[in-house]
Design an enzyme around this catalytic site. Structure first.
Site, mmCIF file in Angstrom:
data_model
loop_
_atom_site.group_PDB
_atom_site.id
_atom_site.type_symbol
_atom_site.label_atom_id
_atom_site.label_comp_id
_atom_site.label_asym_id
_atom_site.label_seq_id
_atom_site.Cartn_x
_atom_site.Cartn_y
_atom_site.Cartn_z
ATOM 1 N N LYS A 1 33.435 57.241 35.415
ATOM 2 C CA LYS A 1 33.273 55.786 35.333
ATOM 3 C C LYS A 1 34.603 55.119 34.975
ATOM 4 O O LYS A 1 35.047 54.177 35.627
ATOM 5 C CB LYS A 1 32.206 55.445 34.286
ATOM 6 C CG LYS A 1 32.071 53.977 33.988
ATOM 7 C CD LYS A 1 31.632 53.177 35.200
ATOM 8 C CE LYS A 1 31.649 51.699 34.890
ATOM 9 N NZ LYS A 1 31.330 50.880 36.052
ATOM 10 N N CYS B 1 34.504 43.958 32.602
ATOM 11 C CA CYS B 1 34.626 45.416 32.699
ATOM 12 C C CYS B 1 36.054 45.934 32.766
ATOM 13 O O CYS B 1 36.496 46.680 31.897
ATOM 14 C CB CYS B 1 33.831 45.899 33.902
ATOM 15 S SG CYS B 1 32.081 45.620 33.684
ATOM 16 N N ARG C 1 34.354 35.713 31.504
ATOM 17 C CA ARG C 1 35.030 36.614 30.559
ATOM 18 C C ARG C 1 36.342 37.128 31.154
ATOM 19 O O ARG C 1 36.374 37.620 32.276
ATOM 20 C CB ARG C 1 34.099 37.781 30.183
ATOM 21 C CG ARG C 1 33.020 37.388 29.186
ATOM 22 C CD ARG C 1 32.042 38.516 28.918
ATOM 23 N NE ARG C 1 31.153 38.731 30.047
ATOM 24 C CZ ARG C 1 30.161 39.639 30.032
ATOM 25 N NH1 ARG C 1 29.997 40.416 28.973
ATOM 26 N NH2 ARG C 1 29.368 39.772 31.073
ATOM 27 N N ASN D 1 37.088 52.692 37.424
ATOM 28 C CA ASN D 1 37.559 51.336 37.099
ATOM 29 C C ASN D 1 39.061 51.314 36.905
ATOM 30 O O ASN D 1 39.744 50.367 37.309
ATOM 31 C CB ASN D 1 36.831 50.814 35.855
ATOM 32 C CG ASN D 1 35.504 50.157 36.214
ATOM 33 O OD1 ASN D 1 35.098 50.164 37.378
ATOM 34 N ND2 ASN D 1 34.828 49.599 35.231
ATOM 35 N N PHE E 1 39.817 46.057 47.818
ATOM 36 C CA PHE E 1 40.545 45.866 46.555
ATOM 37 C C PHE E 1 42.048 45.806 46.771
ATOM 38 O O PHE E 1 42.819 46.283 45.949
ATOM 39 C CB PHE E 1 40.148 46.948 45.531
ATOM 40 C CG PHE E 1 38.865 46.583 44.831
ATOM 41 C CD1 PHE E 1 37.703 46.385 45.552
ATOM 42 C CD2 PHE E 1 38.821 46.375 43.464
ATOM 43 C CE1 PHE E 1 36.528 45.998 44.931
ATOM 44 C CE2 PHE E 1 37.651 45.995 42.823
ATOM 45 C CZ PHE E 1 36.490 45.813 43.564
HETATM 46 C C1 UDX Z 1 33.953 46.021 38.398
HETATM 47 C C2 UDX Z 1 33.830 47.239 39.300
HETATM 48 O O1 UDX Z 1 34.125 46.860 40.652
HETATM 49 C C3 UDX Z 1 32.408 47.784 39.235
HETATM 50 O O2 UDX Z 1 32.302 48.962 40.032
HETATM 51 C C4 UDX Z 1 32.065 48.118 37.782
HETATM 52 O O3 UDX Z 1 30.724 48.581 37.663
HETATM 53 C C5 UDX Z 1 32.241 46.889 36.902
HETATM 54 O O4 UDX Z 1 33.577 46.354 37.042
HETATM 55 P P1 UDX Z 1 33.278 43.482 38.465
HETATM 56 O O5 UDX Z 1 34.161 43.405 37.270
HETATM 57 O O6 UDX Z 1 31.924 42.886 38.427
HETATM 58 O O7 UDX Z 1 33.081 45.053 38.888
HETATM 59 O O8 UDX Z 1 34.032 42.755 39.676
HETATM 60 P P2 UDX Z 1 35.061 43.213 40.805
HETATM 61 O O9 UDX Z 1 34.542 42.724 42.081
HETATM 62 O O10 UDX Z 1 35.428 44.628 40.672
HETATM 63 O O11 UDX Z 1 36.391 42.316 40.438
HETATM 64 C C6 UDX Z 1 37.027 42.552 39.228
HETATM 65 C C7 UDX Z 1 38.265 41.655 39.176
HETATM 66 O O12 UDX Z 1 39.238 42.098 40.132
HETATM 67 C C8 UDX Z 1 37.981 40.192 39.500
HETATM 68 O O13 UDX Z 1 38.740 39.381 38.623
HETATM 69 C C9 UDX Z 1 38.486 40.032 40.928
HETATM 70 O O14 UDX Z 1 38.934 38.720 41.203
HETATM 71 C C10 UDX Z 1 39.655 41.005 40.935
HETATM 72 N N1 UDX Z 1 39.975 41.511 42.276
HETATM 73 C C11 UDX Z 1 39.070 42.296 42.913
HETATM 74 C C12 UDX Z 1 41.208 41.189 42.833
HETATM 75 O O15 UDX Z 1 42.008 40.465 42.249
HETATM 76 N N2 UDX Z 1 41.512 41.691 44.062
HETATM 77 C C13 UDX Z 1 40.641 42.481 44.759
HETATM 78 O O16 UDX Z 1 40.966 42.880 45.874
HETATM 79 C C14 UDX Z 1 39.381 42.787 44.176
#
Ligand code: UDX
Length: 442
Positions: free
Chosen positions: A207, A263, A331, A211, A252
């Protein structure tokens, strides 16, 4: 099959509702009476697309109930999931496991018959062992196994992430517990979801490593975006070009203002701390944390630069406060760094977010809260887009120019095309792509 889900945050509520959709009887338990009373009235404590309908359907089918009473829920359960919060502990960044251990103690007292206790919260390596020790010491007579079953759902797409996951990770060395977990996730077997059975510490580390890798991937492309700006390359094409390599993948790789959420920031800190304590510091993780924190602060400078180097006495329209679209969660959102920095530099702010304003009002002060995107632009000296909500993706350029004092847009999510913006006569600043303003004489 009966399940007790302890904790009704994003993970607990979505997991409980989805498991009840599998036909399993689920009792979601939380200490927060107001939250449970609200859920029993059909009111959700979080915004998550589709969760209201999913919950209502399963509540009316009698498979999903909400209660503050843990003992009867555990007494009848074949499996108990611990899905309580594990926030960063103040001061040292470790995961605060007090809620996990409190739940373990309450579960121990109520165990009746063989029961699987699954840790679904994101917990540091070794936590499931500690949960087993706590329960075993309180109930040496109880028949139970502790399993690690981390969750990978993303806010905003949580239901589809749970219902069609890339994989299910189950950490256990008990055949009996494995059979119970296999039965619970049987509907996912039927859609051929890979299920990886491994040890508990390995499941827990998977996990954090997942992340950690995702946060690193985002930070990598953000760094490449900075380089693109220096050498006149286009970060979106770089992302496309490297993402076509099957070993990298296209996801990503969207450059932006830095990652936020409940997270990545906390999990990266916990991972760094665990590694340091294990005598094996993860320098990459530590560096990513530092770069990401700095980046969010640097974004305010970009907006100030776009306004000619000063925002003293100026009004800035802010679109997007949440850490990502399709959630109400702010958050660790970049907005929490950017807005105060702009205010400190003398700017007045007019802000709009489709879902995040109620939460933002709890934290941000001195903001003029607006009822819509165009209202925020009224009389502003510049417009900044911080979150890529769909409703910000087709703004009317003529209307923007008529509302702003000067047609200046800072797009921290690369929603728009620099050439189109130049043709529209809008001074456009973005991330990692060439500046068309000069060429267009803007
Ligand atoms: C994340 C993980 O993806 C997920 O698998 C885990 O269970 C919890 O944490 P989450 O935090 O809900 O999920 O959102 P996510 O879509 O991963 O985005 C996280 C952050 O990264 C956001 O601030 C988003 O804007 C940023 N991000 C994401 C980018 O800046 N670029 C990207 O290409 C993708």
């Amino acid at each position: 099959m009966r399940i007790a889900m302890i904790g009704t945050g994003y993970v607990g509520l979505v997991s409980g509702a989805c498991l009840s959709q599998f036909g399993i009887d689920v009792v979601c338990v939380d200490k927060d009476r107001d939250k449970i009373d609200g859920l029993n009235r059909g009111e959700l404590p979080i915004f998550e697309p589709g969760l209201d309908t999913l919950m209502a359907n399963n509540v009316s089918a009698g498979r999903l109930i909400f209660s503050t009473d843990l003992p009867p829920a555990v007494d009848k359960a074949d499996a108990v999931f611990i899905a309580v919060g594990t926030p960063s502990r103040r001061g040292d960044g470790h995961a605060d496991l007090s809620h996990v251990f409190d739940a373990a103690k309450e579960i121990a007292a109520a165990l009746n018959g063989y029961t699987v206790v699954a840790t679904k919260s994101t917990v540091p390596v070794g936590t499931s062992d500690e949960v087993e020790r706590i329960i075993g010491s309180l109930r040496p007579d109880a028949e139970f196994d502790v399993v690690s079953n981390p969750e990978f759902l993303r806010e905003g797409s949580a239901i589809s992430d749970f219902m069609r996951p890339d994989r299910v990770i189950i950490g256990t060395e008990s055949k009996r517990a494995g059979e119970v977990m296999g039965h619970i996730y049987r509907p996912l077997y039927l859609i051929e979801t890979p299920v990886l059975f491994t040890t508990r510490p390995t499941a827990e580390l998977i996990k954090y490593a997942a992340n950690g890798f995702l946060a690193t991937k985002i930070t990598f492309i953000n760094q490449i975006a900075n380089l693109c700006e220096k050498v006149g390359a286009d970060v979106q094409d770089v992302a496309r070009g490297i993402g076509l390599d099957g070993r990298i993948g296209p996801k990503f790789l969207h450059a932006g203002p830095g990652y936020g959420g409940s997270c990545f920031p906390k999990d990266m800190l916990a991972l760094a701390r665990t590694a340091q304590e294990a005598g094996n510091p993860l320098r990459i993780v530590e560096t990513v944390i530092e770069i990401n924190n700095t980046r969010k602060r640097q974004m305010a400078e970009r907006i100030i630069d776009a306004c000619g180097g000063s925002v003293q006495g100026k009004t800035i329209a802010i679109l997007g406060l949440t850490f990502k679209p399709n959630t109400d969660d702010i958050r660790n959102a970049p907005s929490l760094d950017i807005l105060p920095a702009l205010q400190a530099a003398g700017a007045s702010l007019r802000a709009f977010d489709p879902k995040g304003m109620e939460e933002a009002k709890e934290i941000l002060t001195g903001i003029h809260w607006c009822g819509g995107a165009y209202e925020s632009m009224n009389g502003a000296d510049a417009l900044a887009i911080l979150t890529e909500w769909n409703e910000f993706r087709a703004l009317d350029f003529d209307r923007i120019k008529s509302l702003l004092k000067k047609p200046v847009m800072v797009d921290l999510r690369n929603i728009y095309n620099p050439r189109e913006m130049a043709e529209a006569g809008i001074q456009y600043f973005c991330i990692g792509r060439s500046d068309m303003n000069r060429k267009a004489g803007l």
